[in-house]
Design an enzyme around this catalytic site. Sequence first.
Site, PDB file in Angstrom:
ATOM      1  N   ASP A  11     -42.663 -66.453  49.751  1.00  0.00           N
ATOM      2  CA  ASP A  11     -41.812 -65.784  48.767  1.00  0.00           C
ATOM      3  C   ASP A  11     -40.370 -66.109  49.120  1.00  0.00           C
ATOM      4  O   ASP A  11     -39.924 -65.856  50.251  1.00  0.00           O
ATOM      5  CB  ASP A  11     -42.019 -64.265  48.811  1.00  0.00           C
ATOM      6  CG  ASP A  11     -43.383 -63.853  48.282  1.00  0.00           C
ATOM      7  OD1 ASP A  11     -43.947 -64.600  47.456  1.00  0.00           O
ATOM      8  OD2 ASP A  11     -43.893 -62.805  48.692  1.00  0.00           O
ATOM      9  N   ASP A 130     -49.981 -60.231  38.404  1.00  0.00           N
ATOM     10  CA  ASP A 130     -49.779 -59.022  39.218  1.00  0.00           C
ATOM     11  C   ASP A 130     -50.408 -57.861  38.462  1.00  0.00           C
ATOM     12  O   ASP A 130     -50.057 -57.611  37.304  1.00  0.00           O
ATOM     13  CB  ASP A 130     -48.285 -58.740  39.420  1.00  0.00           C
ATOM     14  CG  ASP A 130     -47.608 -59.791  40.281  1.00  0.00           C
ATOM     15  OD1 ASP A 130     -48.215 -60.207  41.274  1.00  0.00           O
ATOM     16  OD2 ASP A 130     -46.476 -60.191  39.956  1.00  0.00           O
TER      17      ASP A 130
END
Length: 251
Positions: A11, A130
């Site tokens: 990330d 997500d």
Amino acid sequence: MLAKRIIPCLDVRDGKVVKGVNFEGIKEVGDPVQCAYEYNLQGADEIVFYDITASHEGRGVILDVVRETAKKVFVPLTVGGGIATADDIRDTLRAGADKISVNSQAVKNPQLIKDGADIFGSQCICVGVDAKAISPNKWTVYINGGRIDMHIDLIDWVKKCEQLGAGEICLNSIDTDGVRGGFDIPMLKAVVDAVKIPVIASGGAGKLGDFADAFIQTDCSAALAASLFHFKELTVGQVKDDCRSKGIIVR
């Protein structure tokens, strides 16, 4: 049976690799190019870069990081964050990515999945999802790094992604992300059973056996993790050895 893949995820925010819990409490953990190079040496099957604030901040893709990484890393590279158009997909692939991952932008504009698959091939298009539980065996899709509930049923959405031409799904559970209690097996199994394309398990790996558990309990194709690898608690090689010891075929 196809060999299962082990995938470190990086990330990236402001040019640095970061990690948080449930998308919050972000800490810097290193340089993305150097981290990717180390995972390449460890035997990672793929490496994923997510620019975690690109969609939220309305920015484009981290092409400079992609170019530098592609010079040093010789495993497939998937890049997500800030990809909103077919031109963005083209630019990211040209910079050295093998696949792109679209998440928020795909929810806002599902045609992006179809355009990407039609122009560049389904093998280049991964849809990141997500999702969060709203009741037993029911989940809803979020965008912008887990910030906005779109009130879209998870199973309906992954089926639609497959129909539009997505080559694979990277499924991240917001409930288990960064908590390190294991992957979200009920969610993962529901999605794997709903589609025929490969599904990557994401969100929740906390110990060595969690990867094998995901492969044994569901038919997912790959398992992705960040914290465990970033903080050097485990190597990719150790995870693969554990999987092999349990009869799981890995690369």
